[in-house]
Design a protein around this motif. Structure first.
Motif, PDB file in Angstrom:
ATOM      1  N   PRO A   1       1.205  -1.411  -0.033  1.00 32.27           N
ATOM      2  CA  PRO A   1      -0.535  -0.015   0.173  1.00 32.27           C
ATOM      3  C   PRO A   1       0.867   0.950  -0.082  1.00 32.27           C
ATOM      4  O   PRO A   1       0.217   2.327  -0.549  1.00 32.27           O
ATOM      5  CB  PRO A   1      -1.200   0.291   1.151  1.00 32.27           C
ATOM      6  CG  PRO A   1      -0.903  -1.918   1.611  1.00 32.27           C
ATOM      7  CD  PRO A   1       1.026  -1.973   1.044  1.00 32.27           C
TER       8      PRO A   1
ATOM      9  N   HIS B   1      -8.200  -9.346   7.502  1.00 36.54           N
ATOM     10  CA  HIS B   1      -8.444  -9.991   7.195  1.00 36.54           C
ATOM     11  C   HIS B   1      -7.929 -11.638   6.451  1.00 36.54           C
ATOM     12  O   HIS B   1      -7.158 -11.543   6.337  1.00 36.54           O
ATOM     13  CB  HIS B   1      -9.743 -10.046   6.222  1.00 36.54           C
ATOM     14  CG  HIS B   1     -10.404  -8.269   6.248  1.00 36.54           C
ATOM     15  ND1 HIS B   1     -11.718  -7.711   7.467  1.00 36.54           N
ATOM     16  CD2 HIS B   1      -9.680  -6.954   5.991  1.00 36.54           C
ATOM     17  CE1 HIS B   1     -11.839  -6.759   7.061  1.00 36.54           C
ATOM     18  NE2 HIS B   1     -10.873  -6.076   6.471  1.00 36.54           N
TER      19      HIS B   1
ATOM     20  N   GLU C   1      -6.628  -0.372  -4.573  1.00 30.01           N
ATOM     21  CA  GLU C   1      -4.922  -0.485  -4.585  1.00 30.01           C
ATOM     22  C   GLU C   1      -4.727   0.217  -3.704  1.00 30.01           C
ATOM     23  O   GLU C   1      -3.469   0.308  -3.543  1.00 30.01           O
ATOM     24  CB  GLU C   1      -4.779   0.469  -5.279  1.00 30.01           C
ATOM     25  CG  GLU C   1      -5.501   0.102  -7.197  1.00 30.01           C
ATOM     26  CD  GLU C   1      -5.222   1.171  -8.118  1.00 30.01           C
ATOM     27  OE1 GLU C   1      -3.810   0.310  -8.965  1.00 30.01           O
ATOM     28  OE2 GLU C   1      -5.751   2.573  -9.055  1.00 30.01           O
ATOM     29  N   HIS C   2      -4.810  -0.425  -2.454  1.00 20.41           N
ATOM     30  CA  HIS C   2      -4.452  -0.705  -1.092  1.00 20.41           C
ATOM     31  C   HIS C   2      -4.498  -1.833   0.349  1.00 20.41           C
ATOM     32  O   HIS C   2      -4.077  -1.471   1.223  1.00 20.41           O
ATOM     33  CB  HIS C   2      -4.483   0.814  -0.786  1.00 20.41           C
ATOM     34  CG  HIS C   2      -4.886   1.578   0.143  1.00 20.41           C
ATOM     35  ND1 HIS C   2      -5.858   2.306  -1.102  1.00 20.41           N
ATOM     36  CD2 HIS C   2      -5.591   1.547   0.944  1.00 20.41           C
ATOM     37  CE1 HIS C   2      -6.574   3.524   0.072  1.00 20.41           C
ATOM     38  NE2 HIS C   2      -7.105   3.062   1.414  1.00 20.41           N
ATOM     39  N   GLY C   3      -5.542  -2.376  -0.888  1.00 16.44           N
ATOM     40  CA  GLY C   3      -6.079  -3.589  -0.032  1.00 16.44           C
ATOM     41  C   GLY C   3      -7.281  -3.903   1.008  1.00 16.44           C
ATOM     42  O   GLY C   3      -7.145  -4.610   1.792  1.00 16.44           O
ATOM     43  N   VAL C   4      -7.258  -2.609   0.964  1.00 14.34           N
ATOM     44  CA  VAL C   4      -8.517  -1.959   1.811  1.00 14.34           C
ATOM     45  C   VAL C   4     -10.190  -2.660   1.311  1.00 14.34           C
ATOM     46  O   VAL C   4     -10.849  -3.222   2.028  1.00 14.34           O
ATOM     47  CB  VAL C   4      -9.224  -1.107   1.930  1.00 14.34           C
ATOM     48  CG1 VAL C   4     -10.416  -0.624   3.140  1.00 14.34           C
ATOM     49  CG2 VAL C   4      -7.930  -0.764   2.843  1.00 14.34           C
TER      50      VAL C   4
ATOM     51  N   ARG D   1      -4.985 -10.818  -2.158  1.00  8.07           N
ATOM     52  CA  ARG D   1      -5.147  -9.425  -2.727  1.00  8.07           C
ATOM     53  C   ARG D   1      -3.944  -8.743  -3.306  1.00  8.07           C
ATOM     54  O   ARG D   1      -3.252  -9.086  -3.362  1.00  8.07           O
ATOM     55  CB  ARG D   1      -4.920  -7.940  -1.969  1.00  8.07           C
ATOM     56  CG  ARG D   1      -5.634  -8.306  -0.560  1.00  8.07           C
ATOM     57  CD  ARG D   1      -7.195  -7.726  -0.683  1.00  8.07           C
ATOM     58  NE  ARG D   1      -7.527  -6.883   0.573  1.00  8.07           N
ATOM     59  CZ  ARG D   1      -8.683  -7.657   0.755  1.00  8.07           C
ATOM     60  NH1 ARG D   1      -9.088  -8.522   0.585  1.00  8.07           N
ATOM     61  NH2 ARG D   1      -9.215  -6.401   2.239  1.00  8.07           N
TER      62      ARG D   1
ATOM     63  N   CYS E   1      -3.626  -6.490  -5.893  1.00 13.94           N
ATOM     64  CA  CYS E   1      -3.170  -5.361  -5.971  1.00 13.94           C
ATOM     65  C   CYS E   1      -2.051  -4.810  -4.585  1.00 13.94           C
ATOM     66  O   CYS E   1      -1.335  -4.324  -4.428  1.00 13.94           O
ATOM     67  CB  CYS E   1      -4.166  -3.850  -5.189  1.00 13.94           C
ATOM     68  SG  CYS E   1      -4.957  -3.768  -3.774  1.00 13.94           S
TER      69      CYS E   1
ATOM     70  N   GLY F   1     -14.312  -9.178   4.560  1.00 15.34           N
ATOM     71  CA  GLY F   1     -12.571  -7.190   4.061  1.00 15.34           C
ATOM     72  C   GLY F   1     -13.313  -7.777   2.655  1.00 15.34           C
ATOM     73  O   GLY F   1     -12.209  -6.900   2.157  1.00 15.34           O
ATOM     74  N   ASN F   2     -14.348  -7.416   2.836  1.00 16.47           N
ATOM     75  CA  ASN F   2     -14.666  -7.246   0.815  1.00 16.47           C
ATOM     76  C   ASN F   2     -15.931  -6.077   1.195  1.00 16.47           C
ATOM     77  O   ASN F   2     -16.833  -6.816   1.961  1.00 16.47           O
ATOM     78  CB  ASN F   2     -15.614  -8.297  -0.072  1.00 16.47           C
ATOM     79  CG  ASN F   2     -14.309  -9.375  -0.052  1.00 16.47           C
ATOM     80  OD1 ASN F   2     -13.720  -9.893   0.581  1.00 16.47           O
ATOM     81  ND2 ASN F   2     -14.001  -9.408  -1.717  1.00 16.47           N
ATOM     82  N   ILE F   3     -15.770  -5.193   0.522  1.00 13.96           N
ATOM     83  CA  ILE F   3     -16.227  -4.012   0.384  1.00 13.96           C
ATOM     84  C   ILE F   3     -17.682  -4.085  -0.089  1.00 13.96           C
ATOM     85  O   ILE F   3     -17.329  -3.739  -2.119  1.00 13.96           O
ATOM     86  CB  ILE F   3     -15.625  -2.818   0.695  1.00 13.96           C
ATOM     87  CG1 ILE F   3     -14.835  -2.099   2.501  1.00 13.96           C
ATOM     88  CG2 ILE F   3     -16.339  -1.509   0.569  1.00 13.96           C
ATOM     89  CD1 ILE F   3     -14.260  -0.927   2.549  1.00 13.96           C
TER      90      ILE F   3
END
Ligand SMILES: Cc1cc2nc3c(=O)[nH]c(=O)nc-3n(C[C@H](O)[C@H](O)[C@H](O)COP(=O)(O)OP(=O)(O)OC[C@H]3O[C@@H](n4cnc5c(N)ncnc54)[C@H](O)[C@@H]3O)c2cc1C
Ligand code: FES
Ligand code: FES
Lengths: 294, 167
Positions: A39, A104, B45-48, B62, B64, B135-137
């Protein structure tokens, strides 16, 4: 292209990795699980000249029982492997207990034990647990190897004693099962987020119910994990009852001096810190020897 | 080797690819831009957000947060690898049936996450599903239909990948 340009090395032995780190010193960044570094590269918050990817080094990914009943964990061990390990559950149940709270499962599939500790986010679980356990960290370089205690390792937010040219290679944790009772609690907005405030407690209680040793570690409330010594002292030599717990909870709130940020105010962290410290102690007290107390 | 480009050999959905990539290219960008596998989405693109979730040697990750060079020698599965030609698999059909997608942006990541979850925990409880997709939005569905679709798939026969059956 998200990250800025860098030179990339993927050494296939520890010796080769340490030589590269020595040669490039401050210009080099180690890439382990990448779950914090990537990140930063993508957002260009980090622009290292050299990236040394340690994922192709064999024998850095292991969980080995030690003769004293503890564990030696290779730095490249994935967080998911620690979470699923039966020997971790048996020997250091509090370590097993924190794992599901780290991000997660997709992130734990890549993220490593050593990466989380080297990154030293003040709100991260693994630095706090290693600190609470009096863990030791093995730092290797091309010419030397040194072993540091957790209390001498975490310096300030995202800053550790790892010097240029050094690689964290192993984490050593003493046994904390059997007569040790433990509790872990954290408060965050969503499952998997970093903690706004967290607590890890370890207690030894003798046959008469008297507390013989106590360790209360708080995280997310300072630059590094913190022991709350005054609260620990208040527990020692006493039977733990409601009034003791009430006092200890108050002392923890008083002792904390957290910052406010977008996640929570300082006042909230102080208040909630006392509450969850108390909960970890209650959980510890209610755990019988060898029982997970669930 | 330290040059800006490297040759990467990967297997994606059972097919082998060999390509020269810049070392700083993420695996997600490599899949989308070089291999034209645009099913893998990029939200943050930062894991969120989890939209970019793929299977890396069988584990959900991920894409990314990995470099393409790190996938050299690896076996990957992306959302394109779930269906058999035009035939959707049971998980995809359950998403359709339960209206588990609206705009569809999060769907590839949800499907790959749910696939990995079901491999691990074949008949999950509702709580296990909720934690599994934490962890998935998704910004559209309100999650309830996604949870229903995964629970429904969990009650059915085990999922397999077309590539595994042929191989
Ligand atoms: C969405 C999201 C949520 C997250 N939530 C949490 C959470 O709730 N709690 C939590 O604790 N973490 C969380 N994380 C972070 C995650 O646990 C990372 O895996 C961890 O912080 C870094 O480990 P890594 O192996 O991925 O290291 P990397 O990202 O590869 O490296 C991190 C840093 O450590 C250095 N480093 C890595 N390994 C070594 C080594 N062996 N020796 C010396 N230096 C080294 C790197 O150079 C870099 O500076 C989250 C991450 C994401 C993306
Ligand atoms: S795009 Fe990878 S997690 Fe959001
Ligand atoms: S369906 Fe639109 S984000 Fe999930």
């Amino acid at each position: 292209m998200k990250p800025a340009k860098f030179e990339y090395f993927a050494p296939t032995s520890l010796a080769e990795a340490l030589e590269l780190l020595e040669e490039h010193g401050d210009d080099a960044k180690v890439l382990a699980g990448g779950q914090s570094l990537m990140p930063m590269l993508n957002m260009r918050l980090a622009r290292p000249k050299v990236v040394v990817d340690i994922n192709r080094i064999p024998n850095l990914d292991y969980i080995s029982p030690t003769p004293d009943g503890g564990l030696a964990i290779g730095a490249l061990t994935r967080q998911r492997s620690v979470e699923r390990s039966t020997v971790v559950e048996e020997r250091i149940p509090v370590l097993a207990a924190v794992m599901p709270s780290i991000a997660h499962f997709q992130i734990r599939n890549r993220g490593t034990m050593g990466g989380s500790i080297s990154h030293a986010d003040p709100a991260a679980e693994l630095p706090a647990v290693c600190f609470a356990l009096d863990g030791e960290f093995v730092l290797s370089s091309a010419s030397d190897q040194r072993v540091l205690k957790a209390e001498n390792f975490f310096i300030s937010p995202l800053t550790t004693a790892i010097g240029p040219g050094e690689l964290l290679t192993e984490i050593r944790l003493p046994a904390r099962s059997g007569e040790w009772r433990w509790g872990f609690e954290e408060v965050c907005r969503r499952q998997g987020d970093f903690a706004m405030v967290g607590a890890v407690s370890l207690l030894q209680i003798d046959d008469d119910g008297v507390c013989r040793s106590a360790c209360i570690t708080m995280f997310g409330v300072g630059g590094t994990p913190l022991r709350i010594r005054r609260a620990e002292e208040a527990l020692l030599g006493d039977r733990i009852n409601d009034s003791v717990l009430e006092d200890v909870s108050k002392i923890v709130s008083e002792e904390l001096d957290p910052d406010s940020d977008i996640h929570a105010s300082a006042a909230y962290r102080k208040e909630v810190g006392g509450v969850i410290a108390r909960r970890t102690l209650e959980a510890a007290v209610s755990r019988v020897n060898g029982d997970d107390g669930a | 080797m330290t040059t800006a480009n490297r040759t990467v050999k990967v297997t994606v959905n059972g097919k082998e690819y060999e390509s020269s990539v810049e070392v700083r290219k993420t695996l997600a960008d490599f899949l989308r831009d070089e291999l034209d596998l645009t099913g893998t989405h990029l939200g943050c693109e930062h894991g969120v957000c989890g939209a970019c979730t793929i299977l890396f040697n069988g584990d959900a990750v991920r894409s990314c947060l990995m470099l393409a060079v790190q996938a050299d020698g690896a076996d990957l599965t992306t959302v394109e690898g779930l269906a058999r030609g035009e035939d959707l698999n049971a998980l995809q059909l359950a998403f359709q049936e339960n209206h588990a997608l609206q705009c569809g942006f999060c769907t590839p990541g949800m499907l790959m996450t749910a696939y990995a979850l079901l491999q691990d925990t074949p008949n999950p409880t509702e709580d296990q599903v909720k934690e599994g997709i934490s962890g998935n939005i998704c910004r559209c569905t309100g999650y309830a239909p996604i949870i229903q679709a995964i629970l429904q798939t969990g009650r059915g026969p085990a999922l397999t990948l077309p590539t595994n059956e042929e191989g």
